[in-house]
Write an enzyme that holds these catalytic residues in place. Structure first.
Site, mmCIF file in Angstrom:
data_model
loop_
_atom_site.group_PDB
_atom_site.id
_atom_site.type_symbol
_atom_site.label_atom_id
_atom_site.label_comp_id
_atom_site.label_asym_id
_atom_site.label_seq_id
_atom_site.Cartn_x
_atom_site.Cartn_y
_atom_site.Cartn_z
ATOM 1 N N SER A 241 10.411 -5.459 5.811
ATOM 2 C CA SER A 241 10.495 -6.763 5.309
ATOM 3 C C SER A 241 9.497 -7.800 5.415
ATOM 4 C CB SER A 241 11.786 -7.432 6.013
ATOM 5 O OG SER A 241 11.489 -7.550 7.420
ATOM 6 N N GLY A 245 6.733 -7.994 8.206
ATOM 7 C CA GLY A 245 5.397 -8.267 8.021
ATOM 8 C C GLY A 245 4.456 -9.345 8.639
ATOM 9 N N GLU A 262 2.981 -3.540 3.324
ATOM 10 C CA GLU A 262 3.690 -3.350 1.882
ATOM 11 C C GLU A 262 5.090 -3.668 2.224
ATOM 12 O OE1 GLU A 262 6.070 -1.674 -0.448
ATOM 13 O OE2 GLU A 262 5.485 0.225 0.564
ATOM 14 N N CYS A 296 11.844 -0.926 -2.287
ATOM 15 C CA CYS A 296 11.150 -2.111 -2.258
ATOM 16 C C CYS A 296 10.753 -2.217 -3.968
ATOM 17 C CB CYS A 296 9.923 -2.153 -1.423
ATOM 18 S SG CYS A 296 8.784 -0.610 -1.968
HETATM 19 C C1 UN1 Z 1 9.199 1.832 -1.119
HETATM 20 O O1 UN1 Z 1 10.441 1.601 -1.669
HETATM 21 O O2 UN1 Z 1 8.919 1.503 -0.096
HETATM 22 O O3 UN1 Z 1 7.753 3.517 -6.804
HETATM 23 C C2 UN1 Z 1 8.359 2.615 -1.755
HETATM 24 C C3 UN1 Z 1 8.730 3.950 -6.095
HETATM 25 C C4 UN1 Z 1 8.436 4.867 -5.165
HETATM 26 C C5 UN1 Z 1 8.197 4.388 -3.556
HETATM 27 C C6 UN1 Z 1 8.949 3.334 -3.125
HETATM 28 N N1 UN1 Z 1 7.649 5.662 -5.603
HETATM 29 O O4 UN1 Z 1 9.678 3.185 -6.228
#
Ligand code: UN1
Length: 514
Positions: A241, A245, A262, A296
């Site tokens: 989150s 971070g 990330e 994410c």
């Molecule tokens: C994530 O949700 O942290 O692009 C990574 C994507 C996957 C990776 C997600 N290759 O949805």
């Protein structure tokens, strides 16, 4: 469940700290990993204590001194063997991911495939750790830069992509000559253990020093804090989150370490009146409902041109109606449960907040009950009508909530797309070149990922992955992300018998006439 664990070399109670080849007698509390599917216990871990972490970190530091001396292509060969092992266990690892974090098999195996892919990528990269050479301004001087291993790296991963995100970091770090300490989310602890079990024979068979790939499962306030403040680790890579971070970034910065973050996304798709609407519906269905909205990169906002807004929203609702929700291990199921009851509660709170702020639910959003649904983790994915400036729309709610936002001009759509704190992934659906080029230009999307006629999720490993603004700015996985795991050194060699200074500076005593 027992068979899956046995096949992967796991017991009912496992050690939470390992050095890749040996497991420590840990002194922390027992963690039980609960399946979101039905509340059953997947497995248990005796977590690492502060002292256990310390032992592992000292080992990772010592192993670094040996590992960095192994030539990079030979390090790549180890990663090649790791990739082969993961290939052989793809189904088993996928099944465990389904049990522990409730992905449907197609997505679970897709995640394992990301690890296989990054292994292949890293093998090639091990022969391409290129530095630049430049022309010196001084005669008979050679100038170039080279990349050296950095040290032991801390990798903190979230529950939703335990295998993929760790491997993006760890496999690249390995070929770079670094050792790795991995702290996975406690919600995916058993999967993390399983991966280590699968690759451990490679480390053993190649007679590698202990401590190259380490795992530490422990409490965030104790072991997590210890790891991020550990000055033995020059780089902390963390996924999670924005709040997490921000904290990691501050702690690491205070010791002048490097962090690679990330963090959250608030990913939007712009659908223009010139889009292939069927294509857009299909992409948005996967991007918003896949992984139960817990990527994410999940699509959270759809910004649709006014003249097609109603028809498009209706088509999307029709598609949502066909999503089967249930046990992810059942073949016809497209969407499993959320990770836990807290995630369901957070989703409900977000929907209440949306209504208070003026938005409305167009479809779904219910908590399901009866039979397997009584686990309390199952919901129907939700489509809402909203304005981009509602405070709740500005947040990332880690659940399948999709906000539909109408727009008139593309300028306005791009303005909406960029007017959130996060900047991970974005997309436009259009068959109009002028529109897509504007979206991809510097006056277009401000995100780390910008796509045309595909959704925001499901990125390939070959590109650099990460985003701007509150997403944290880090880049992992493909392209030149490897540079974050190495230190750059600029070297100048004088092969003349003179001592010219740069910038033409004359300094010191004149050479005696001979
Ligand atoms: C994530 O949700 O942290 O692009 C990574 C994507 C996957 C990776 C997600 N290759 O949805």
């Amino acid at each position: 469940m027992k068979d899956i664990l046995n096949n992967l070399g796991l017991s009912e109670l496992n050690s939470g700290a390992g050095t890749g080849t040996t497991w420590l007698e840990c002194g922390g509390e027992i963690l039980k990993s609960v399946s979101p599917i039905d509340g059953r216990i997947v497995g248990s871990v005796r977590q690492a204590s502060a002292a256990d972490y310390d032992k592992v970190a000292a080992g990772a530091r010592a192993a670094f001194n040996e590992w960095r001396m192994v030539p990079a292509p030979k390090r790549g060969e180890i990663v090649r063997q790791i990739g082969e092992k993961v290939r052989a266990y793809k189904k088993e690892l996928g099944a465990l991911l389904s049990l522990e974090v409730a992905k449907i098999p197609a997505e679970a195996e897709g995640e394992v495939q990301e690890m296989i892919d990054i292994c292949d990528f890293a093998v090639g990269q091990s022969r391409m750790l290129y530095g630049l050479s430049m022309h010196s301004e001084r005669p008979k001087h050679r100038m170039y830069e080279q990349w050296h291993p950095l040290g032991p790296i801390g990798v903190v991963t979230a529950f939703n992509f335990p295998v993929a995100v760790w491997s993006w970091n760890a496999m690249i770090a390995l070929v770079a000559g670094d050792t790795v300490i991995w702290k996975p989310s406690s919600k995916a602890a058993i999967t993390a253990l399983a991966i280590m079990m699968v690759i451990s024979p490679v480390l053993q068979e190649n007679d590698l020093p202990e401590g190259i790939l380490n795992l530490v499962i422990g409490n965030r306030d104790e072991v997590g804090e210890q790891l991020i403040s550990d000055s033995r680790l020059p780089l902390i890579s963390a996924t999670g989150s924005v709040a997490m971070g921000r904290h990691v970034g501050q702690v690491v910065a205070s010791r002048l370490g490097k962090s690679l973050l990330e963090l959250g996304g608030n990913n939007a798709v712009i659908v223009t009146a010139r889009a292939d609407l069927d294509l857009a519906v299909r992409a948005i269905l996967f991007g918003a409902v896949g992984t139960a909205g817990q990527r994410c990169t999940t699509i959270r906002r759809v910004i649709v041109q006014k003249e097609v807004f109603s028809a498009f929203t209706e088509a999307l609702i029709q598609a949502y109606r066909q999503v089967t929700i249930g046990n992810p291990l059942d073949e016809e199921v497209l969407m499993g449960p959320l990770i836990d009851r807290q995630a369901v509660a957070d989703m409900q709170t977000a929907l209440e907040t949306l209504k208070r702020q003026g938005g409305s639910i167009l479809y779904g959003g219910e908590v399901l009950s009866g039979g397997i649904y009584d686990a309390g983790t199952y919901v129907t994915p939700c489509i809402c009508e909203a304005r981009n400036d509602y405070p709740i729309v500005q947040e990332e709610t880690f659940a399948p909530i999709l906000y539909m936002i109408p727009y008139e001009t593309l300028d306005e759509a791009i303005e909406y797309q960029n007017s959130v704190p996060q900047g991970l992934s974005s997309a436009i659906f259009t068959n109009d070149l002028l529109e897509s080029e504007m979206f991809l230009s510097h006056m277009g999307s401000d995100c780390g990922i910008a796509n045309v006629n595909i959704g925001t999720s499901g990125a390939e490993i070959g590109g650099a992955f990460g985003g701007e603004k509150d997403t944290g700015g880090g880049r992992e996985s493909g392209s030149d992300a490897w540079k974050a795991y190495m230190r750059r050194q600029t070297c100048t060699t004088n092969w003349s018998r003179e001592m010219p200074l740069a910038q033409g500076i004359e300094f010191g005593i004149k050479a005696a006439d001979s």
